[in-house]
Design a protein around this motif. Structure first.
Motif, short mmCIF file in Angstrom:
data_model
loop_
_atom_site.label_atom_id
_atom_site.label_comp_id
_atom_site.label_asym_id
_atom_site.label_seq_id
_atom_site.Cartn_x
_atom_site.Cartn_y
_atom_site.Cartn_z
N MET A 17 46.55 39.84 47.35
CA MET A 17 45.66 38.76 47.79
C MET A 17 45.85 37.51 46.93
O MET A 17 44.91 36.92 46.42
CB MET A 17 44.20 39.21 47.78
N GLU A 42 38.38 42.28 40.84
CA GLU A 42 38.37 41.12 41.72
C GLU A 42 38.24 39.83 40.92
O GLU A 42 37.56 39.79 39.89
CB GLU A 42 37.21 41.21 42.73
N PHE A 88 38.90 34.70 50.67
CA PHE A 88 38.79 35.99 50.00
C PHE A 88 37.48 36.65 50.37
O PHE A 88 36.43 35.99 50.42
CB PHE A 88 38.88 35.80 48.48
N PHE A 106 38.24 35.45 42.09
CA PHE A 106 38.53 34.39 43.06
C PHE A 106 37.82 33.12 42.63
O PHE A 106 36.69 33.17 42.13
CB PHE A 106 38.09 34.79 44.47
N SER A 121 44.15 37.57 43.67
CA SER A 121 42.70 37.80 43.63
C SER A 121 42.34 39.23 43.28
O SER A 121 41.26 39.48 42.74
CB SER A 121 42.08 37.44 44.99
#
Length: 707
Positions: free
Chosen positions: A250, A221, A149, A223, A253
């Motif tokens: 993603m 975001e 990421f 991660f 994410s």
């Protein structure tokens, strides 16, 4: 860099708009923007040596002297000032420096652990950067997936679980879409160390609490590092994620939220999970932008009159509101009060609401005018009709400023207020109890200090409309038909229509054609009501209407039917095999209730409803309680009540709260030389475990000495 922005550098654009005289007809209007200067970005490396900006307006008479002037720096644009509308257009010379030339240290990571490679982007302005990472050589860009990421906030590369195949040299690649410029960092060696262990999910990329404006898009975001690769999930803790306005990409994410609305504000949670453990991160999303509650609008007002111009805005924090007039500060509040308007009050006004998150604008033109009376746009209606013995109102609304004085005449006879004639303050003429002698030509005269004018119309008196056969009251049972008639006399020169209504609601014969029909029977209009239901009861009105007058007659329709459901059913005095059921009367629908029926069902066995045995056996129509007998002990029941009258049986009540009858304690014992058994009564379903100890004690005493 010498080209970096200085706060003192700015460019201001001035647009001067000059309209026509305030005494022009209403067909004129002040300047309106059709095209305004837009935000402009000028790349420092651009081969172009000029910036183009457009400004186009329309007005009647045409706007004059439209110009854009640079007041300060000829190179850096900061703030635009426009006479009608202030437009804040920050536009800057951009720059993106090179990365540091210092060597990057290698990163050593055990296989299975997570790794973070720092981008540390170079100085730049503004912040519209896009981050990617190169592996070993350009242009081998790293593909992003559940394990890798790149944060578009910091530019850092995150690898949740490092593998031997991740070995190599990594470079942070930074580009700016605004200026088409890219730079990349020195390579960072990543060296995996052979050792495979499992690690719990550990969130390393955490979006902070976020403030956004209404209608904007937001990306959050999240991660995590860990082995096995953590799964990422998003949810909104105080509501649902916006339907059709969110997207998760993603491998979880990134949470994209589009066209942010106030209901999107709240607490969002990211959860990372693998077989070794979970981690969570919460993000507050705040929607804070001004929004109009009330906006100003263009208006035309008489000279010497009063006027209030108001605008209200909501937002968090509460917006500050102020007014501009012709581009200059005018008042620091949300409301303008004008008394005794003059031509100087004419102009282009702008209401501005702003807080720290944004600014919104509302524009309006105030035109103060003066003119002699004119009936050009609104003359007196030339042909006027009135019904005999009725009432007629003739409007007189000339365009004039200041407000004119109004007078009326019939032919050459000047009219004055009397018991039958009244001239309203707005200039309208009202005639009451009119007869044929009131027919003739009526003239309205309007006068002010700038001149006078008149307009006229001719009044004709028609025969009044009368109902000669009114509808009669009716009384029917559910499912039967009813009929109402309505005959009239009216002036034969006028069109006649009939309108039927039920309790003030006009009947729609197309939509309700299953039950309603309007037809002529022996030249008499009839309303037919078929398959009458309880909802059709009420007051029916027949209105006979012509272009001149209308008359109404009404009648009541009574609809009798089976009773409604009883209410408030509850249970008390619960024993092993009987309970008392209590209820309240429902509506009898105009036919007295003759009896009640009580039903029950076994909740645990999900039985169908059955008729209960009661005491008394027959429950009379005036009763509000009865005892249900012959129930089974230790059984969960619910009850309902049904009412009956001479027209039928109504729907059942809502079920009572569930109750359980008391347990039965009696049981039988039997024994032989080899066995001892017990048997409960047939109605007992509860295990008699509490009696086992007593039974064993008796058995020991009885069989003492036996094997």
């Amino acid at each position: 860099s010498e080209t970096r922005l200085r706060c003192s550098d700015h460019l201001s654009l001035s647009l001067k708009l000059i309209g026509g005289s305030t005494e022009t007809p209403s067909s004129g209007f002040g300047p309106v923007f059709e095209e305004q200067p837009v935000d402009t970005i000028y790349p420092e490396e651009s081969p172009e040596n000029k910036i183009m900006m457009s400004c186009r307006t329309r007005a009647n008479p045409p706007a004059q002297d439209a110009s854009i002037a640079a007041l300060s720096s000829s190179r850096v644009l900061g703030l635009l000032h426009i006479t009608k509308t202030e437009i804040k257009s920050p536009s800057f010379v951009l720059d993106l420096d090179m990365f540091s030339t210092d060597e990057r240290e290698a990163v050593y990571v055990k296989e299975g652990q997570g790794a973070v490679l720092l981008c540390d982007p170079p100085p730049h302005f503004p912040a519209d950067l896009f981050f990617r990472w190169i592996l070993n050589e350009f242009p081998e860009f790293i593909s992003l997936d559940k394990r890798r990421f790149v944060s578009q906030t910091t530019g850092n590369l995150y690898i949740s679980t490092v593998r031997a195949s991740d070995s190599g040299n990594y470079s942070c690649f930074v580009s700016s879409p605004s200026i088409a410029k890219s730079v990349f960092s020195k390579f960072i060696p990543l060296v995996p160390i052979a050792e495979r262990e499992k690690y719990p999910a550990d969130i390393k990329v955490k979006s902070p609490d976020t403030y956004t404006l209404l209608g904007q898009n937001v990306t959050l975001e999240c991660f995590a590092l860990g082995n096995p690769i953590p799964q990422i999930r998003w949810r909104k803790l105080d509501g649902d994620l916006p339907v059709h306005r969110h997207n998760i990409s993603m491998a979880g994410s990134l949470l994209h939220l589009y066209d942010i609305q106030y209901e999107d504000e709240g607490l969002y949670e990211c959860e990372a999970d693998n077989s070794k453990g979970k981690d969570r991160h919460k993000v507050h999303l705040y929607v804070e932008a001004p929004e109009w509650v009330e906006k100003i609008s263009s208006s035309e007002r008489d000279i010497g009159g009063d006027y209030i111009m108001s605008c209200l805005a909501s937002g968090k924090p509460k917006p500050h509101v102020h007014f501009l007039k012709n581009g200059r500060m005018y008042a620091k509040n949300h409301e303008l009060h004008f008394t005794d308007l003059t031509f100087d009050d004419s102009g282009m006004y702008q209401c501005i609401a702003e807080n720290r998150h944004g600014t919104i604008y509302a524009n309006a033109e105030l035109r103060v005018f003066a003119s002699a009376p004119s009936f050009e746009w609104n003359p007196v209606k030339p042909k006027l009709l009135g019904a005999k013995n009725g009432r007629v109102v003739i409007d007189c609304k000339p365009r004039a400023a200041p407000r004119p004085s109004i007078s009326w005449s019939k032919g050459t006879e000047l009219l004055h207020n009397s018991s039958r004639i009244f001239i309203w303050p707005d200039g309208s003429l009202e005639l009451l109890n009119i007869t044929k002698s009131d027919e003739g030509k009526y003239i309205c005269f309007a006068e002010n200090d700038r001149g006078r004018a008149n307009s006229s119309g001719s009044l004709s008196v028609t025969d009044a409309t009368k109902i000669t056969l009114a509808p009669s009251n009716a009384d029917v049972s559910v499912g039967k038909s009813a009929r109402m008639e309505c005959a009239t006399s009216h002036d034969p020169t006028l069109d006649l229509t009939f309108i039927w209504s039920l309790d003030t609601h006009v009947i729609d014969f197309d939509r309700d054609r299953e039950h309603y029909e309007h037809k002529m029977v022996n030249s008499v209009p009839h309303l037919l009501i078929s398959n009458t239901q309880l909802r059709h009861a009420g007051r029916y009105s027949c209105t006979a209407q012509t272009p001149v007058d209308n008359v109404t007659a009404s009648a009541e329709l009574v609809v009798r039917g089976p009773p409604g459901p009883p209410g408030g059913v509850r249970v008390d005095e619960v024993t092993t095999n009987r309970v008392r059921v209590i209820w309240s009367h429902g509506t009898d629908n105009l036919s007295p209730i003759s009896k009640y029926t009580i039903q029950y069902r076994d909740v645990r066995e999900q039985q169908e409803w059955r008729e209960a045995s009661t005491s008394p056996v027959n429950v009379e129509g005036n009763a509000e309680m009865a005892t249900v007998i012959n129930l089974t002990p230790w059984t969960e029941y619910e009850f309902r009540v049904i009412a009956t009258n001479t027209l039928g049986t109504g729907p059942p009540s809502d079920p009572s709260p569930k109750i359980t009858t008391r347990e039965a304690s009696e049981f039988l014992l039997s024994s032989s030389e080899e066995t001892i058994t017990y048997q409960t009564r047939p109605w007992s379903t509860k295990p008699v475990l509490s009696c086992w100890g007593i039974f064993v004690s008796i058995a020991k005493n009885t069989l003492y000495g036996s094997k």
